[in-house]
Scaffold this motif. Structure first.
Motif: not given
Length: 328
Positions: A138-143, A163-172, A282-287
């Motif tokens: 989900s976050a990888t898709t948003a990024l 904006a409230t789904g799994g990808v959407g909340t990360f995308a915002v 995943l490293d970028a998201l961890r940061d």
């Protein structure tokens, strides 16, 4: 002498396509063999994503080309996971036993699985395993949708439809971290949530059609697919980008083909997102997580034995953020 019993693990298995009730808990053989570039992980939590749902139902039929024509090719579902490294292959250099990690790999709905090193990253230190398991896919898709396909830059204006789904909340959150102005499209009872995630503007889709408004966007990240490409194009700036990552595979494929045909004929760009899992993102998201710029939104956490309830909840379409399985 009797031979020692072979070790087993608890897992969810899917032998046929259908509703959540086709899922069963079972004792499976322990994944003892690890390839030279692989890591065996003790799974503590796993995320539920759209792919799990489509591969569960086998609908539309298009998904069976990847999942298996008559029966699922991979009987243990799930791809997003977080856990602890137990064994590393001979050529693995980035990880060692005892490290907490998160990853995208097959067979996440089980106590143990084996993942290629290139799909693996160290878990954000400030997250629980359940929170960390919400990030892969989900976050990888948003990024990738915003940074790579959307080419979003600081100072630009982006609209997130869904904006409230799994990808959407990360995308915002990721859009704000990239320095963008964010408009979030959501239901009226979710306005407070998306504002807390950083949305500058909120569009209530029950009262307003964002494609009929006068505001223009540099990027429209469409996670719903409920408007035609022509209508979405109306709200883009002349050199704006419409990123498609929405809905069931068959309608999404039709929109993808339409975007390929129309995009060369107009000044804006319309392109379908092909998210690719990798350790670098995943490293970028961890940061971003450890810097406090991104926090997973968890709707509900289910124990592994309640897998059917978890999938029913996800399939209801009412979840905000991520649905997660706890496999401790």
């Amino acid at each position: 002498m009797e031979s020692a019993p072979k070790p087993t693990m608890k897992a969810v298995i899917q032998r046929e396509y259908g509703p959540p009730d086709v899922l069963r808990r079972a004792d499976l053989g322990f994944p003892a063999v690890v390839g030279p570039d692989e890591v065996r992980i003790r799974v503590y939590a796993a995320g539920v994503d759209p792919g799990v749902w489509f591969f569960l139902t086998g609908r539309p039929w298009l998904v069976r080309a990847a999942a298996g024509i008559r029966t699922p090719r991979h009987p243990v579902p799930g791809r997003a996971l977080a856990g602890r490294v137990e064994v590393v292959g001979a050529q693995v250099t980035r990880f060692r036993a005892g490290e907490d990690v998160y990853a995208e790999g097959l067979g996440a709905f089980a106590e143990y699985t084996v993942v290629a090193e290139r799909m693996l990253a160290r878990k954000p230190a400030n997250l629980t395993f359940e929170q960390a398991a919400a990030i892969p896919i989900s976050a990888t898709t948003a990024l990738q949708g915003l940074r790579d396909t959307g080419r979003l830059r600081a100072g630009q204006h982006v609209l997130v439809n869904g904006a409230t789904g799994g990808v959407g909340t990360f995308a915002v959150q990721i859009a704000k971290a990239l320095g963008a102005e964010v408009t979030a499209v959501c239901a009226p009872n979710a306005a407070e949530l998306v504002r807390s995630l950083g949305a500058d503007h909120v569009v209530d889709y029950t009262r307003e059609d964002f494609t009929a408004g006068t505001r223009r966007y540099d990027v429209v990240f469409d996670l719903v697919g409920n408007h035609s490409l022509t209508r979405c194009r109306r709200v883009l700036t002349p050199d704006g980008r419409l990123v498609l990552s929405a809905g069931p595979p068959a309608p999404w494929l039709r929109r993808r083909l339409a975007a390929l045909v129309l995009s060369p004929l107009v000044s804006c760009t319309m392109v379908a997102l092909d998210a690719r899992p990798n350790a670098a993102d995943l490293d970028a998201l961890r940061d971003l997580v450890q810097a406090g710029q991104v926090t997973p939104v968890i709707d509900r956490v289910f124990p592994l034995e309640d897998i059917s309830d978890a999938l029913r909840h996800y399939g209801s379409g009412h979840a905000r953020g991520k649905t997660v399985l706890s496999i401790r």
